[in-house]
Write a protein that holds these residues in place. Structure first.
Motif, PDB file in Angstrom:
ATOM      1  N   THR A   1      36.456   1.735  35.974  1.00 37.39           N
ATOM      2  CA  THR A   1      37.511   0.978  35.294  1.00 37.39           C
ATOM      3  C   THR A   1      37.316  -0.499  35.639  1.00 37.39           C
ATOM      4  O   THR A   1      36.637  -0.832  36.608  1.00 37.39           O
TER       5      THR A   1
ATOM      6  N   LEU B   1      45.574   4.603  35.554  1.00 43.13           N
ATOM      7  CA  LEU B   1      46.086   5.884  35.070  1.00 43.13           C
ATOM      8  C   LEU B   1      47.028   6.511  36.090  1.00 43.13           C
ATOM      9  O   LEU B   1      46.754   6.518  37.293  1.00 43.13           O
TER      10      LEU B   1
ATOM     11  N   SER C   1      49.942   8.350  31.706  1.00 42.61           N
ATOM     12  CA  SER C   1      50.593   7.051  31.528  1.00 42.61           C
ATOM     13  C   SER C   1      49.804   6.005  32.297  1.00 42.61           C
ATOM     14  O   SER C   1      48.860   6.324  33.027  1.00 42.61           O
ATOM     15  N   TYR C   2      50.189   4.737  32.120  1.00 41.74           N
ATOM     16  CA  TYR C   2      49.577   3.702  32.951  1.00 41.74           C
ATOM     17  C   TYR C   2      50.648   2.983  33.748  1.00 41.74           C
ATOM     18  O   TYR C   2      51.801   2.866  33.317  1.00 41.74           O
TER      19      TYR C   2
ATOM     20  N   ASN D   1      46.622  -0.488  29.771  1.00 38.71           N
ATOM     21  CA  ASN D   1      46.582   0.501  28.702  1.00 38.71           C
ATOM     22  C   ASN D   1      45.142   0.894  28.363  1.00 38.71           C
ATOM     23  O   ASN D   1      44.793   2.086  28.272  1.00 38.71           O
ATOM     24  N   ASN D   2      44.278  -0.097  28.176  1.00 42.62           N
ATOM     25  CA  ASN D   2      42.890   0.182  27.798  1.00 42.62           C
ATOM     26  C   ASN D   2      42.160   0.998  28.856  1.00 42.62           C
ATOM     27  O   ASN D   2      41.435   1.957  28.542  1.00 42.62           O
TER      28      ASN D   2
ATOM     29  N   HIS E   1      43.400   4.607  29.095  1.00 46.49           N
ATOM     30  CA  HIS E   1      42.794   5.413  28.029  1.00 46.49           C
ATOM     31  C   HIS E   1      41.359   5.803  28.393  1.00 46.49           C
ATOM     32  O   HIS E   1      40.929   6.935  28.116  1.00 46.49           O
TER      33      HIS E   1
ATOM     34  N   ALA F   1      41.592   8.566  30.681  1.00 45.47           N
ATOM     35  CA  ALA F   1      42.015   9.798  30.007  1.00 45.47           C
ATOM     36  C   ALA F   1      40.805  10.587  29.530  1.00 45.47           C
ATOM     37  O   ALA F   1      40.796  11.830  29.569  1.00 45.47           O
TER      38      ALA F   1
ATOM     39  N   THR G   1      48.661  13.143  20.799  1.00 45.70           N
ATOM     40  CA  THR G   1      49.405  11.892  20.644  1.00 45.70           C
ATOM     41  C   THR G   1      50.618  12.079  19.727  1.00 45.70           C
ATOM     42  O   THR G   1      51.349  11.118  19.478  1.00 45.70           O
TER      43      THR G   1
ATOM     44  N   PHE H   1      51.138   7.636  27.135  1.00 45.73           N
ATOM     45  CA  PHE H   1      50.351   7.497  25.904  1.00 45.73           C
ATOM     46  C   PHE H   1      49.664   8.790  25.471  1.00 45.73           C
ATOM     47  O   PHE H   1      49.124   8.862  24.378  1.00 45.73           O
ATOM     48  N   LEU H   2      49.662   9.821  26.317  1.00 43.41           N
ATOM     49  CA  LEU H   2      48.964  11.053  25.964  1.00 43.41           C
ATOM     50  C   LEU H   2      49.588  12.227  26.707  1.00 43.41           C
ATOM     51  O   LEU H   2      49.961  12.095  27.880  1.00 43.41           O
TER      52      LEU H   2
END
Length: 201
Positions: free
Chosen positions: A49, A56, A92-93, A127-128, A131, A134, A152, A172-173
């Motif tokens: 990351t 995450l 989530s983040y 957020n990026n 993901h 994820a 989603t 987000f997921l």
């Protein structure tokens, strides 16, 4: 066998389990132990990351009460399979991920100032990269022999209100996890060919 199998440094069975033969499941069976749930994260954390930020956050939903609340936030087609999945994860983040800088990158803290000064940039980065993680999470699930059902189709604002009312995380997921159940897989969907998506410049 494909060129992916030929070039891989892991055996063909592993390539198939993680990529080539893995499918998104729509029904689930079996159990996922606490040790297995922990192992999913222990593999996920090794993916790269930005600045090693690891924004995450994983919320495993096990109790009947929490499961019922989560199911209410999902689109109709996602409710039944989530209600019956052995384990469900809300991904989530951390909205203040940059405040952990001394833990994830103590040897180089200079970039933190640009995140302190720009909340929108901080949110986008969190957020990026969550993901990105994820994707690692789903591959970790598969590598442990489980099927994953990422979704989603949910009211994520409602999930945040229910599970993260302090605003410290943004979901987000939702991912269902378990062994594939009856009729778990529909017909395989087409994938784009190399020539359709790749160019060399």
């Amino acid at each position: 066998m494909t060129i992916a199998h030929e070039e891989a440094v892991i055996d063909a069975a592993a390539v198939d389990a993680i990529f080539a033969e893995a499918r998104t499941a729509n029904s689930f069976a079996g159990e996922v132990s606490e040790e297995q749930a922990r192992a999913i994260y222990e593999l996920t954390k090794f993916g790269p990351t930005a600045f090693n930020s690891q924004p995450l956050r994983v919320t495993y939903v096990r109790s009947d009460e929490a499961r019922a609340k989560l199911v209410e936030t999902l689109s109709p087609g996602n409710k039944a399979k989530t209600a019956s999945a052995p384990l469900v994860a809300v991904l989530s983040y951390d909205t203040a991920w940059h405040e952990q800088w001394d833990k994830f990158l103590p040897v180089y803290s200079a970039p933190k100032a640009m995140y302190d000064a720009n909340p929108e940039f901080t949110a986008t980065t969190g957020n990026n990269n969550a993901h990105l993680q994820a994707g690692y999470f789903i591959l970790a699930v598969r590598s442990l022999g489980f099927a994953a059902g990422p979704m989603t189709g949910a009211d994520f604002a409602a999930i945040d209100t229910e599970f993260f009312p302090a605003g410290d995380q943004k979901s987000f997921l939702v991912v269902n996890i378990g062994q594939p159940g009856p009729d778990a897989f529909g017909e395989a969907k087409p994938k784009f060919a190399y020539e359709d998506v790749v160019r060399t410049v």
